[in-house]
Design a protein around this motif. Structure first.
Motif, short mmCIF file in Angstrom:
data_model
loop_
_atom_site.label_atom_id
_atom_site.label_comp_id
_atom_site.label_asym_id
_atom_site.label_seq_id
_atom_site.Cartn_x
_atom_site.Cartn_y
_atom_site.Cartn_z
N PRO A 94 44.91 28.87 45.59
CA PRO A 94 43.96 30.17 45.64
C PRO A 94 44.44 31.38 46.77
N GLN A 95 44.52 32.71 46.51
CA GLN A 95 44.79 32.58 47.60
C GLN A 95 43.05 34.10 48.56
N LEU A 96 43.45 33.46 50.02
CA LEU A 96 42.07 33.99 50.55
C LEU A 96 42.28 36.12 50.15
N PRO A 97 41.13 36.28 50.14
CA PRO A 97 41.67 37.95 49.81
C PRO A 97 41.55 38.17 51.58
N ILE A 98 42.55 39.09 52.44
CA ILE A 98 41.81 38.84 54.42
C ILE A 98 42.25 39.84 54.46
N GLY A 99 41.78 40.90 55.67
CA GLY A 99 41.94 42.32 55.77
C GLY A 99 41.71 42.13 57.12
N THR A 100 41.05 43.78 58.02
CA THR A 100 41.32 43.15 59.24
C THR A 100 40.32 43.66 59.76
N ASP A 101 39.35 43.44 60.78
CA ASP A 101 38.15 44.37 61.55
C ASP A 101 38.96 45.15 62.27
N SER A 102 37.47 45.97 62.81
CA SER A 102 37.67 47.27 63.75
C SER A 102 38.55 46.59 64.69
N GLN A 103 38.16 45.38 65.40
CA GLN A 103 38.66 45.27 66.73
C GLN A 103 40.49 44.67 66.41
N PHE A 109 40.95 42.22 64.48
CA PHE A 109 40.63 40.51 64.46
C PHE A 109 40.95 40.28 62.73
N LEU A 110 41.81 39.09 62.30
CA LEU A 110 41.82 38.87 60.92
C LEU A 110 40.65 38.27 60.62
N ILE A 111 40.12 38.69 59.16
CA ILE A 111 39.14 38.26 58.64
C ILE A 111 39.44 38.14 57.28
N ALA A 112 38.34 37.37 56.57
CA ALA A 112 38.33 37.40 55.12
C ALA A 112 37.53 38.82 54.70
N THR A 113 37.85 39.28 53.14
CA THR A 113 37.13 40.96 52.77
C THR A 113 36.18 39.67 51.84
N SER A 114 36.27 38.90 51.28
CA SER A 114 35.63 37.80 50.25
C SER A 114 35.95 37.02 50.12
N ASP A 115 34.92 35.81 49.43
CA ASP A 115 35.84 34.52 48.97
C ASP A 115 36.51 34.30 48.37
N PHE A 116 36.97 32.95 48.10
CA PHE A 116 38.57 33.15 47.25
C PHE A 116 36.84 33.62 45.96
N HIS A 117 38.79 33.53 45.06
CA HIS A 117 38.29 34.30 43.82
C HIS A 117 37.59 33.33 42.36
N GLU A 118 39.09 31.92 42.85
CA GLU A 118 37.80 31.00 42.20
C GLU A 118 38.21 29.63 42.88
N PRO A 119 37.72 28.61 42.44
CA PRO A 119 37.52 27.43 43.59
C PRO A 119 38.22 26.51 43.86
N VAL A 120 38.71 26.52 45.73
CA VAL A 120 39.46 25.38 45.45
C VAL A 120 39.91 24.12 45.47
N GLY A 121 40.93 23.62 45.76
CA GLY A 121 40.88 22.56 45.99
C GLY A 121 40.77 21.55 44.10
N PRO A 122 40.96 20.15 44.31
CA PRO A 122 41.16 19.47 42.87
C PRO A 122 40.40 20.29 41.42
N ALA A 123 41.22 19.92 40.35
CA ALA A 123 40.30 19.83 39.10
C ALA A 123 39.30 19.40 39.07
N PHE A 124 38.31 19.45 38.21
CA PHE A 124 37.41 18.80 37.94
C PHE A 124 36.35 19.65 36.39
N TRP A 125 35.84 18.99 35.43
CA TRP A 125 35.52 19.22 34.56
C TRP A 125 34.87 20.26 34.02
N GLU A 126 34.13 21.06 35.11
CA GLU A 126 33.43 22.35 34.72
C GLU A 126 34.44 23.53 35.41
N LEU A 127 35.82 23.65 35.93
CA LEU A 127 36.12 24.15 36.47
C LEU A 127 36.82 25.33 35.59
#
Lengths: 569, 280, 366
Positions: free
Chosen positions: C336-345, C347-365
């Protein structure tokens, strides 16, 4: 009577007055134990278990099964100031701040490695000598259960120090559990007490590792030994050894001394390994951190085949209706293990069905005398071995300079081709060895004495095979005629052979009992008449009673038949 | 008949010969495979025009055939303009450059230039386009370093390729992360700074010079440590442990089991080497 | 030589008498395959009544007294060696300290070597003892078939049937069924009380702690990172969400690798051609989850030249320029790709959570 004898007698009497021991104990002391080096393999497992209990108890006095975060300030200065769990810190403490601690840790780990390795070698011995036959099927199943318990116990045990390598193994375990359909996420959250890694997994594994599984193993080992004791050990074929006797040396003093010595040898070899071969150096791995990983991360060897299965598998998965079937994880984790365990568990019963042989067997088969079974066993070993090797494929790639992806691609083909090739090669080898035995029986041993005949020809003198060797060579179980394989005079097959299952059974029977028959006059021909499938020797090799009218073999051509031919045993 | 000849037909004889053969081959192989150690680079100090000129001459003789006359690159090798003295020093002091053959990765080889020559070439390349400089001794010194931080950084950003012990690891398609056993502190620093071949770059603004020293401290400590548990078995973990357990453990035990259960001298043995007068 | 008839079944009769008979019945013993030079006494039935004591089953002394004498000395020497080694073990324990790697090495060597010698010497001594001092005697004895006699089986069946009938269990279905009904929930209850082993997964696996504005810190020093400081193409580093660097539960899902590319190296995402989502990058810096989508190992082997991200556990390989598409290996989906940007100073920040679950697949994925 000497003082010692008086004491012994007094003590014996005291117990006997209360427990009626004399007869049973006497029987125990006189019990006969057949002797062969391969019979000591199971004892390696047994005594390794004892060593594990002893060293494990020592370790429990110092190990702290807690995932609470602490900062390390002990003797291992390279990790001074590093955050780690108490479990990891206490393991460092045992290694570097408790005298004998490192030795105990290493003995414990080497004993675990020997425990599982011995179980596997012992399992192979039982399989290849067919010691799983009636009445020992129950023991076979108990043994298989113990194998699974043993490597589970090992996995949980080496995960306790919470180091980077074993923690990665736990992460993989979490991923595997997640892939289980429907209940995967629940199982994972219940085991870990929430998300990975949580704070519960180490204490829980600790309880399973020091209490639950050892208790189960202790009970099963006791049952396993009792059954072996009660049913008496099998024996290798040889002179004087029949299916209704047991030939060996009695417990007092022989077996007692030998088994005691064997325990000390095992302890000694384990201690030697622990002195000179470093094992599980967790201080090098560092404490577990879910953001770190090392190249060349492998589980302990007995989990290697599962690791290899995970590596070899293509990325099959199926998403449908909002649900994921993670075949790429679920299948490799459970299918090869399932095949191997189920195959092994079912084998004694399958063999009984195919051969129709439901008699008791107390004399082992020589592997070469059951070529198909031995070949199937080697195919299974090859299957397991390829997965095991694939589990170390990045190490193989790095140190043998093979491209990484190539190792996996080769393994993907080898997993199918390898067992087939192993089957074929093993079968040929077994049949060849059987032919060699037949040759030995017919022509005797080469003496190395060369004689020149009057006509100028040189021949080597042979002498007949000694009695005890002959006894071993001719020992074969006479397989009963499979009723289904019978045909009446008009080539009409028996009723039970007419169904699909019946035909399958007949065909499997033919394959499974394929073997080079013994030379005429040696008593144990094959009763089902199908033994000649692979081309009989041109000389005097026939089946059963149908004589071939040839004159008896005469290797040194002195006009008299070779001795050893035609003597009934 | 000599003692050995009399026992040539014992069952154990075959195993003994096999074992002897294995030992000879194993010891011979270990003795014959050597590892060259690359020269370590010292602080170059002040660079003079003379050094640059010397470097240019050396470059034209040894490097320009692949890297181009002005180090501008050819189809065979990349441009060196802007790679910096550190990159040159790393590649040449580890013997990787001059490269002898083109493959997925350039291996380490015995070094053919002196340190002074390497610094001269490095100075020349630096003069073409700048780039990271060779670190000073103080910059790579582990004195006063924060080992704990070094451990954390190493495990998080280095071990996945180089292994937690620095034993190296496999990458894709024949590439590999080399072992760190012989790398000097300067070379480690330079590698992090310049990202040679497939290795990523860890610039000084991301992993600061102090943090680089911490990492160097951890690496050098770790590899200098003795192995308290015995022979290290390569320090790569359960693979070699399993091999030793089976071959050294079970193997030795099987030999011992054979000894314990061996038939005694004077009884019938399989080959019948003594005369059987009464043959039934 | 050895007999082939199996042991005879017990005669029917009183249980006590049968038991006594069982315990006093001793299998016939025959000595088998002795060496030709030695004479052996064939065992007479030890139940001979009132006769002088039964002859020996085992000889009292060794086969070869001369060899035995030498062997005894060797064995004694080995036992003494073992004794010394055990004393040495105790001395090494008392005398050698640990508390450093070098000291531990010495202690382990001394303790281990003395323990090994102690065990191995006794073991070797006992084996030499058995082989040279104990007389070599092999014996044979009959086995019994395991199937009980038909009489025993019949008697068992009688006892069992009588007992079952007397219990009333068979003839009274009401009793039987209610007993079974009672035991079923009783058997289930211990499983039920394990419910609190852990929380229900819920939607926990679908989210991480990354939110809009969460700063990225370099994991280890835990300092925030400016985009301008991460400007050399070919750079890679592991980052974690600020404030959570000590929380392993968070790190196990939220740890991220960021990679800097040169311009035009990233392959943008287009319909039908999955790639890197350029809106989620900053200045050709792209962020991917470090948790492998196969079974969760950190995937961090980044090859600068090929742009491969390789997971060392099972060799899943992802293409970093192309939205971490899977190139090889068992991973089922891209990182999964994390949306990132920069803040006013800056510094690198995330601009939101991941848009999909991270890690191994599970039944409810899904």
């Amino acid at each position: 009577m000497t003082a010692t004898e008086k004491v012994l007698e007094g003590t014996g009497r005291w117990f006997d007055d209360r427990l009626h021991l004399a007869g049973a104990t006497r029987k125990f002391l006189r019990k006969l134990y057949p002797d062969h080096w391969s019979f000591l393999l199971g004892e390696i497992a047994l005594y390794s278990f004892v060593i594990l209990l002893l060293t494990g108890t020592f370790l429990t006095f110092f190990f702290k099964p807690s995932m609470t975060d602490v900062v390390y300030h002990g003797s291992y200065s390279s990790l001074d100031g590093v955050h780690m769990s108490e479990a990891y810190a206490s393991t460092l403490n045992i290694s570097f701040d408790v005298r004998g601690g490192l030795l105990m840790r290493q003995i414990h780990h080497w004993a675990a490695i020997l425990f599982v390795a011995a179980i596997m070698v012992h399992l192979l011995r039982i399989f290849f000598t067919a010691a799983f036959r009636k009445p020992r099927e129950l023991n076979w199943l108990i043994g298989l259960t113990m194998w699974v318990l043993a490597f589970t116990e090992g996995l949980f045990g080496y995960s306790l120090p919470d180091d980077l390598l074993s923690g990665t193994g736990l992460r993989i375990l979490e991923g595997v559990l997640l892939s289980i359909p429907i209940v995967g996420t629940y199982v994972t959250f219940f085991l870990f007490g929430g998300q990975f890694p949580g704070h519960d997994i180490i204490p829980r594994l600790y309880v399973i590792h020091i209490l639950l599984i050892p208790a189960l193993l202790l009970a099963l080992i006791s049952l396993h030994l009792f059954l072996m004791f009660y049913q008496k050990h099998t024996q290798m074929p040889g002179k004087g050894r029949t299916n209704t006797n047991v030939v060996g040396q009695q417990f007092l003093p022989y077996f007692a001394a030998k088994t005691g010595a064997w325990f000390l040898f095992i302890f000694g070899v384990t201690a030697l390994l622990s002195t000179f071969a470093q094992v599980n150096p967790i201080w090098i791995y560092g404490p577990y951190n879910p953001s770190g990983i090392s190249a060349g991360s492998q589980p302990d060897f007995y989990m290697g085949f599962l690791e290899g299965a995970l590596r070899i598998w293509p990325s099959w998965h199926w998403n449908v209706g909002g649900y994921s079937f993670a075949f790429n994880v679920f299948l490799p984790a459970f299918l090869p293990l399932g095949i191997i365990i189920t195959g092994l568990a079912v084998w004694p019963f399958a063999e009984q069905w195919i051969t129709g042989d439901r008699r008791e067997h107390h004399v082992n088969d020589r592997p070469r005398n059951a070529p198909t079974r031995t070949a199937i066993g080697m195919a299974g070993v090859t299957f397991y071995g390829i997965l095991w090797l694939e589990g170390a494929n990045d190490i193989v790639a790095r140190f043998l300079n093979i491209s990484l992806y190539l190792t996996t691609e080769i393994a993907r083909y080898a997993i199918f081709i390898g067992p087939v090739v192993a089957y074929w090669v093993t079968k040929r080898i077994c049949l060849g060895l059987q032919r060699k035995d037949v040759h030995l029986l017919e022509h005797g041993i080469e003496t190395g004495i060369i004689r020149q005949l009057p006509n100028g020809e040189y021949i080597e003198e042979t002498k007949p095979v000694p009695e005890d060797v002959r006894a071993k060579l001719v020992a074969r179980p006479e397989l009963p005629q499979l009723e289904a394989a019978d045909t009446d005079g008009d080539e009409v097959p028996a009723p039970s052979a007419r169904s699909g299952i019946g035909k399958l059974r007949v065909r499997l029977n033919r394959v499974l009992t394929e073997s080079i028959p013994l030379p005429t006059g040696n008593g144990h021909g094959h009763g089902n008449g199908h033994g000649n499938g692979h081309g009989a020797e041109p000389a005097a090799v026939t089946t059963g009673e149908s004589g071939d009218g040839q004159p008896p073999a005469d290797a040194d051509q002195d006009g008299t038949a070779d001795p050893g031919q035609g003597t009934a045993d | 008949m000599s003692w050995i000849t009399a026992r040539r037909r014992r069952p154990a004889a075959g195993y003994a010969v096999l074992l002897l053969g294995l030992i000879i081959v194993g010891v011979g192989y270990a003795a014959l495979t050597t590892q060259g150690s690359p020269a370590s680079a010292a602080n170059p100090g002040v660079v003079s025009a003379q050094t640059i000129a010397q470097g240019k001459n050396l470059f034209e003789v040894s490097c320009s055939s692949c890297h181009g006359v002005d180090a501008g690159g050819t189809s065979q090798a990349p441009s060196l303009v802007g790679v910096g003295a550190a990159a040159v020093d790393f590649q040449m002091s580890t013997g990787r450059m001059p490269a002898k053959e083109i493959g997925p990765q350039v291996p380490e080889k015995p070094v053919t230039f002196t340190t002074q020559q390497i610094h001269a070439i490095a100075a020349y390349i630096a003069s073409l386009g700048g780039g990271p400089t060779i670190p000073s001794a103080a910059q790579v010194s582990p004195v006063g370093a924060n080992t704990a931080l070094g451990q954390s950084l190493f495990i998080t950003d280095c071990a996945q390729c180089h292994n937690f012990d620095g034993a190296g690891g496999a990458l894709t398609n024949g590439r590999y992360a080399p072992a760190l056993t012989h790398a000097t502190p300067t070379q480690i620093y330079e590698a992090m700074l310049t990202g040679p071949e497939a290795m990523p770059v860890f610039s000084d603004t991301t992993i600061t010079p102090a943090q680089k020293r911490d990492i160097i401290d951890y690496i050098t400590r770790l590899r200098a440590e003795p192995n308290p548990g015995g022979f290290s078995l390569g320090r790569i973990g359960p693979v070699t442990e399993g091999l030793v357990g089976f071959i050294g453990g079970i193997g030795v035990l099987i030999f011992l089991a054979m000894w314990i259960t061996m038939k005694r001298r004077g009884t019938n043995d399989e080959r019948g080497t003594h005369d059987e007068t009464a043959e039934s | 030589m050895s007999e082939t008839e199996p042991g005879h079944p017990l005669p029917p009769g009183e249980a006590g008498e049968a038991q006594e008979h069982e315990q006093t019945r001793v299998p016939r013993r025959v000595i088998g395959t002795p060496p030709p030079a030695q004479a052996r006494i064939l065992l007479a039935d030890p139940e001979a009544n009132g006769e002088p004591p039964a002859p020996r089953e085992l000889p009292a002394g060794p086969d070869n007294p001369a060899t035995a004498k030498t062997a005894e000395r060797i064995v004694a020497a080995l036992f003494l060696l073992s004794m010394l080694a055990s004393i040495g073990f105790i001395a090494a324990y008392v005398g050698l300290e640990v508390h450093s790697v070098d000291a531990t090495l010495r202690s382990n060597l001394a303790l281990g070597l003395s323990m090994s010698v102690a065990f191995l010497a006794v073991a070797a001594g006992v084996v030499i003892w058995v082989r040279n001092i104990m007389p070599d005697v092999e014996q044979a004895e009959e086995r019994h078939t395991f199937a009980s006699s038909p009489q025993d089986r019949a008697a068992f069946e009688k006892t069992f049937t009588e007992g079952s009938e007397a219990s009333g269990f068979v003839k009274r279905p009401l009793l039987r069924r209610t007993l079974i009904a009672a035991s079923v929930p009783l058997a289930v209850a211990p499983l039920v009380i394990l419910r609190d082993l852990g929380p229900l997964p819920g939607t926990t696996l679908r989210h991480t702690v990354w939110r809009k504005g969460t700063r990225m810190v370099v994991y280890g020093p835990n300092t925030p990172l400016r985009a301008a400081d991460f400007s050399t193409p070919g750079q890679m580093i592991t980052v974690a969400p600020e404030g959570y660097t000590e929380n392993q539960d968070v790190l196990a899902k939220a740890v991220v690798i960021i990679i800097k590319f040169a311009p035009d190296q990233l392959v943008p995402n287009r319909p039908g051609h999955p790639g890197t989502i350029m809106n989620w990058t900053v200045d050709n810096i792209v962020a991917y989850s470090k948790i492998c989508t196969h079974v969760g190992c950190p995937v961090a082997l980044y090859e600068q030249t090929t742009h491969h991200i390789l997971c060392p556990c099972h060799q899943s390989t992802f293409d970093a320029t192309n939205g971490a598409q899977v190139l090889f290996g068992p991973a089922p989906r891209p990182l999964p790709q994390l949306p990132i940007g920069t803040d006013s100073q800056g510094f690198l920040i995330a601009t939101s959570d991941f848009h999909e679950p991270v890690g191994p697949a599970f039944w409810e994925l899904g």
